[in-house]
Design an enzyme around this catalytic site. Sequence first.
Site, PDB file in Angstrom:
ATOM      1  CB  VAL A  65      27.954  17.680 -28.454  1.00  0.00           C
ATOM      2  CG1 VAL A  65      28.952  16.881 -27.636  1.00  0.00           C
ATOM      3  CG2 VAL A  65      26.526  17.235 -28.164  1.00  0.00           C
ATOM      4  CG  ASN A  91      26.203   7.853 -27.097  1.00  0.00           C
ATOM      5  OD1 ASN A  91      25.144   7.351 -27.454  1.00  0.00           O
ATOM      6  ND2 ASN A  91      26.442   8.148 -25.828  1.00  0.00           N
ATOM      7  CE1 TYR A 151      16.122   9.939 -29.526  1.00  0.00           C
ATOM      8  CE2 TYR A 151      14.697   8.246 -30.467  1.00  0.00           C
ATOM      9  CZ  TYR A 151      15.839   8.601 -29.769  1.00  0.00           C
ATOM     10  OH  TYR A 151      16.692   7.617 -29.315  1.00  0.00           O
ATOM     11  CB  ALA A 152      11.587   9.176 -35.505  1.00  0.00           C
ATOM     12  CB  ALA A 153      13.052  13.496 -38.303  1.00  0.00           C
ATOM     13  CE  LYS A 155      19.054   9.528 -31.578  1.00  0.00           C
ATOM     14  NZ  LYS A 155      20.451   9.838 -31.196  1.00  0.00           N
TER      15      LYS A 155
END
Length: 251
Positions: A65, A91, A151-153, A155
């Site tokens: 993806v 996802n 990762y947090a940014a 999401k």
Amino acid sequence: MNLGLTGKNAVVMGASKGIGKSIALSLAAEGANLAICSRGEEALRITETELQKQGVNIFASTCDVGNHASLNEFLENAKSNLGSIDILVNNVSALRFGDEDIDWDVSINIDLMGSVWATRKVVPWMIESGGGSILFISSISALEAGSPPSYAAMKAAIISYSKTMAVQLAPQNIRVNTIAPGSIEFEGGVWDMIKQHNRSLYDMAHASIPLGRMGRPYEVGDVAAFLVSPRASWITGACIAVDGGQHRSNL
């Protein structure tokens, strides 16, 4: 409750294991036809076989993806095999937890742009057929500070993008929502690995969950099936935490 998904056509990306697989299984159990993808062939074929037992139409193909051309080919083939796309479940995650340039580059390309590219691709098809439902899988890491930065940014960006698209696409009868899972444990998953190799971190996360246990993928899958179904027809622009009370912010 009959969710009204019989005969609907859904695309679920990253569906060979964990949350993506459980979402696909929940949709198939409700009678939806499915196009699924993942990078790994072996796990994808196992999931394909499980879904076929539900008696629905299944198209399964490997896909990167983070590669625009690969993703575009998968989605074109999904539409060709299913006939239309009523539901898209974004996802996707590179699961990069570092703070180096490569972690940011890969996270942007897969977590964020993979979802953006897929959404851009299917929206015209949904408009043409009179509407649809798009669901993004984010994380409670997006809702408060403390998680790995890249990762947090990404999401958090997904939640923002989802909300914007919900407003823009509502006049076309396309609903857009996000699920933010908490700590979900399954064999071979991130928390399973942490449990084996960093027990103190696992125990700390476990202790932070008011319901007293890690979540299971099917608990996200069932919420996802509801959100994309006609039973949730008045829900759009929402971000639903499925986390056992784990995150503590008010928003």
